[in-house]
Scaffold this motif. Sequence first.
Motif, PDB file in Angstrom:
ATOM      1  N   GLY A  32       0.850  -1.156   0.114  1.00 23.07           N
ATOM      2  CA  GLY A  32       0.088  -0.240   0.124  1.00 23.07           C
ATOM      3  C   GLY A  32       0.734   1.298   0.094  1.00 23.07           C
ATOM      4  O   GLY A  32       1.649   1.307  -0.836  1.00 23.07           O
ATOM      5  N   VAL A  33       0.484   2.196   0.925  1.00 22.65           N
ATOM      6  CA  VAL A  33       1.366   3.308   1.150  1.00 22.65           C
ATOM      7  C   VAL A  33       2.929   3.159   1.516  1.00 22.65           C
ATOM      8  O   VAL A  33       3.000   2.170   2.430  1.00 22.65           O
ATOM      9  N   MET A  34       3.627   3.748   0.822  1.00 23.76           N
ATOM     10  CA  MET A  34       5.167   3.826   1.201  1.00 23.76           C
ATOM     11  C   MET A  34       5.668   5.037   1.574  1.00 23.76           C
ATOM     12  O   MET A  34       5.006   6.085   1.052  1.00 23.76           O
ATOM     13  N   GLY A  35       6.748   5.224   2.623  1.00 21.16           N
ATOM     14  CA  GLY A  35       6.895   6.467   2.946  1.00 21.16           C
ATOM     15  C   GLY A  35       8.357   6.592   3.320  1.00 21.16           C
ATOM     16  O   GLY A  35       8.848   5.348   3.656  1.00 21.16           O
ATOM     17  N   TRP A  36       8.880   7.886   3.651  1.00 17.99           N
ATOM     18  CA  TRP A  36      10.028   8.184   4.366  1.00 17.99           C
ATOM     19  C   TRP A  36       9.837   9.041   5.519  1.00 17.99           C
ATOM     20  O   TRP A  36       9.070  10.106   5.389  1.00 17.99           O
ATOM     21  N   TYR A  37      10.587   8.573   6.387  1.00 16.64           N
ATOM     22  CA  TYR A  37      10.723   9.371   7.578  1.00 16.64           C
ATOM     23  C   TYR A  37      12.076   9.943   8.036  1.00 16.64           C
ATOM     24  O   TYR A  37      13.114   9.201   7.503  1.00 16.64           O
ATOM     25  N   ARG A  38      12.374  10.493   9.029  1.00 15.32           N
ATOM     26  CA  ARG A  38      13.641  11.087   9.361  1.00 15.32           C
ATOM     27  C   ARG A  38      13.951  11.150  10.816  1.00 15.32           C
ATOM     28  O   ARG A  38      13.064  11.643  11.312  1.00 15.32           O
ATOM     29  N   GLN A  39      15.122  10.805  11.321  1.00 17.01           N
ATOM     30  CA  GLN A  39      15.110  11.013  12.916  1.00 17.01           C
ATOM     31  C   GLN A  39      16.566  11.571  13.174  1.00 17.01           C
ATOM     32  O   GLN A  39      17.482  11.078  12.554  1.00 17.01           O
ATOM     33  N   LYS A  64       8.637  20.446   0.905  1.00 13.35           N
ATOM     34  CA  LYS A  64       7.937  20.926  -0.504  1.00 13.35           C
ATOM     35  C   LYS A  64       8.777  21.588  -1.296  1.00 13.35           C
ATOM     36  O   LYS A  64       9.354  22.585  -1.012  1.00 13.35           O
ATOM     37  N   GLY A  65       8.835  21.176  -2.481  1.00 14.17           N
ATOM     38  CA  GLY A  65       9.665  21.886  -3.505  1.00 14.17           C
ATOM     39  C   GLY A  65      10.907  21.479  -3.455  1.00 14.17           C
ATOM     40  O   GLY A  65      11.556  21.921  -4.780  1.00 14.17           O
ATOM     41  N   ARG A  66      11.499  20.694  -2.607  1.00 15.36           N
ATOM     42  CA  ARG A  66      12.755  20.425  -2.724  1.00 15.36           C
ATOM     43  C   ARG A  66      12.815  18.669  -2.871  1.00 15.36           C
ATOM     44  O   ARG A  66      13.964  18.556  -3.429  1.00 15.36           O
ATOM     45  N   PHE A  67      12.129  18.068  -1.856  1.00 14.83           N
ATOM     46  CA  PHE A  67      12.083  16.559  -2.159  1.00 14.83           C
ATOM     47  C   PHE A  67      11.086  16.046  -3.048  1.00 14.83           C
ATOM     48  O   PHE A  67       9.870  16.656  -3.229  1.00 14.83           O
ATOM     49  N   THR A  68      11.310  15.042  -3.593  1.00 15.58           N
ATOM     50  CA  THR A  68      10.239  14.471  -4.465  1.00 15.58           C
ATOM     51  C   THR A  68      10.216  12.664  -4.243  1.00 15.58           C
ATOM     52  O   THR A  68      11.374  12.211  -4.261  1.00 15.58           O
ATOM     53  N   ILE A  69       8.977  12.155  -3.901  1.00 11.51           N
ATOM     54  CA  ILE A  69       8.930  10.871  -3.695  1.00 11.51           C
ATOM     55  C   ILE A  69       8.474  10.120  -4.859  1.00 11.51           C
ATOM     56  O   ILE A  69       7.520  10.747  -5.672  1.00 11.51           O
ATOM     57  N   SER A  70       8.990   8.936  -5.078  1.00  7.33           N
ATOM     58  CA  SER A  70       8.348   8.276  -6.110  1.00  7.33           C
ATOM     59  C   SER A  70       8.675   6.834  -5.935  1.00  7.33           C
ATOM     60  O   SER A  70       9.305   6.390  -4.996  1.00  7.33           O
ATOM     61  N   ARG A  71       7.922   5.876  -6.607  1.00  8.58           N
ATOM     62  CA  ARG A  71       7.831   4.380  -6.502  1.00  8.58           C
ATOM     63  C   ARG A  71       7.888   3.677  -7.887  1.00  8.58           C
ATOM     64  O   ARG A  71       7.599   4.139  -8.790  1.00  8.58           O
ATOM     65  N   ASP A  72       8.514   2.390  -8.024  1.00  3.13           N
ATOM     66  CA  ASP A  72       8.316   1.665  -8.752  1.00  3.13           C
ATOM     67  C   ASP A  72       7.691   0.284  -8.377  1.00  3.13           C
ATOM     68  O   ASP A  72       8.362  -0.358  -7.860  1.00  3.13           O
ATOM     69  N   ASN A  73       6.456   0.307  -8.642  1.00  4.51           N
ATOM     70  CA  ASN A  73       5.631  -0.857  -8.122  1.00  4.51           C
ATOM     71  C   ASN A  73       6.339  -2.225  -8.720  1.00  4.51           C
ATOM     72  O   ASN A  73       6.187  -3.299  -7.838  1.00  4.51           O
ATOM     73  N   ALA A  74       6.690  -2.377 -10.061  1.00  2.60           N
ATOM     74  CA  ALA A  74       7.291  -3.300 -10.594  1.00  2.60           C
ATOM     75  C   ALA A  74       8.587  -4.084  -9.616  1.00  2.60           C
ATOM     76  O   ALA A  74       8.928  -5.062  -9.466  1.00  2.60           O
ATOM     77  N   LYS A  75       9.075  -3.028  -8.944  1.00  2.00           N
ATOM     78  CA  LYS A  75      10.221  -3.295  -8.280  1.00  2.00           C
ATOM     79  C   LYS A  75      10.071  -3.379  -6.774  1.00  2.00           C
ATOM     80  O   LYS A  75      11.243  -3.535  -5.948  1.00  2.00           O
ATOM     81  N   ASN A  76       9.013  -2.998  -6.435  1.00  2.00           N
ATOM     82  CA  ASN A  76       8.604  -2.776  -4.944  1.00  2.00           C
ATOM     83  C   ASN A  76       9.581  -1.879  -4.349  1.00  2.00           C
ATOM     84  O   ASN A  76      10.353  -1.970  -3.083  1.00  2.00           O
ATOM     85  N   THR A  77       9.783  -0.790  -5.042  1.00  2.00           N
ATOM     86  CA  THR A  77      10.841   0.350  -4.490  1.00  2.00           C
ATOM     87  C   THR A  77      10.362   1.565  -4.352  1.00  2.00           C
ATOM     88  O   THR A  77       9.647   2.026  -5.366  1.00  2.00           O
ATOM     89  N   VAL A  78      10.568   2.315  -3.752  1.00  2.00           N
ATOM     90  CA  VAL A  78      10.553   3.722  -3.164  1.00  2.00           C
ATOM     91  C   VAL A  78      11.831   4.606  -3.378  1.00  2.00           C
ATOM     92  O   VAL A  78      12.767   3.915  -2.696  1.00  2.00           O
ATOM     93  N   ALA A  91      20.103  13.614   9.104  1.00  2.00           N
ATOM     94  CA  ALA A  91      19.326  12.779   9.702  1.00  2.00           C
ATOM     95  C   ALA A  91      19.576  11.439   9.414  1.00  2.00           C
ATOM     96  O   ALA A  91      20.004  11.162   8.213  1.00  2.00           O
ATOM     97  N   VAL A  92      19.081  10.593   9.925  1.00  2.00           N
ATOM     98  CA  VAL A  92      19.045   8.974   9.620  1.00  2.00           C
ATOM     99  C   VAL A  92      17.547   8.862   8.767  1.00  2.00           C
ATOM    100  O   VAL A  92      16.489   9.306   9.452  1.00  2.00           O
ATOM    101  N   TYR A  93      17.487   8.470   7.641  1.00  2.00           N
ATOM    102  CA  TYR A  93      16.093   8.219   6.920  1.00  2.00           C
ATOM    103  C   TYR A  93      15.726   6.923   6.741  1.00  2.00           C
ATOM    104  O   TYR A  93      16.645   6.137   6.343  1.00  2.00           O
ATOM    105  N   TYR A  94      14.357   6.669   7.143  1.00  2.00           N
ATOM    106  CA  TYR A  94      13.880   5.550   7.334  1.00  2.00           C
ATOM    107  C   TYR A  94      12.722   5.313   6.356  1.00  2.00           C
ATOM    108  O   TYR A  94      11.907   6.452   6.138  1.00  2.00           O
ATOM    109  N   CYS A  95      12.689   4.423   5.606  1.00  2.00           N
ATOM    110  CA  CYS A  95      11.463   4.151   4.608  1.00  2.00           C
ATOM    111  C   CYS A  95      10.731   3.096   5.390  1.00  2.00           C
ATOM    112  O   CYS A  95      10.831   2.393   6.394  1.00  2.00           O
ATOM    113  N   ASN A  96       9.369   3.379   5.331  1.00  2.00           N
ATOM    114  CA  ASN A  96       8.372   2.198   5.586  1.00  2.00           C
ATOM    115  C   ASN A  96       7.390   2.076   4.493  1.00  2.00           C
ATOM    116  O   ASN A  96       7.149   2.643   3.579  1.00  2.00           O
ATOM    117  N   ALA A  97       6.508   0.736   4.670  1.00  2.00           N
ATOM    118  CA  ALA A  97       5.805   0.244   3.956  1.00  2.00           C
ATOM    119  C   ALA A  97       4.569  -0.393   4.585  1.00  2.00           C
ATOM    120  O   ALA A  97       4.912  -1.283   5.443  1.00  2.00           O
TER     121      ALA A  97
END
Length: 124
Positions: A32-39, A64-78, A91-97
Amino acid sequence: QVQLVESGGGSVQAGGSLRVSCAASGSIYSIGVMGWYRQVPGKQRELVATVTSGGSSTYTDFVKGRFTISRDNAKNTVYLQMNSLKSEDTAVYYCNAEIRVKSGPIVRSMTVYWGQGTQVTVSS
């Protein structure tokens, strides 16, 4: 059964760009939704951006205006393309899904999985 593996972090000067990636693998039925977080140390993990399986994205104000999120569903990659980086983006950047796992004939309910994190350091 499911792993999220991030890559692409590193060090860059302020104003530069980096792209981080996160690939999901395992017995995946759907994502479903994939995302990026940072800490940063001593602070709570904060949301950066999310993207649905249909490609709809959301961003927090500070990227906003600096970062762009995208995904490739065929590769299960964000991906997270980060431009015009600032020192405060360090920061340390974490993905979740949100992933539904297939176990034999059974499709389990959606569960949120996290990657191990990748360090992004921006020097001024």
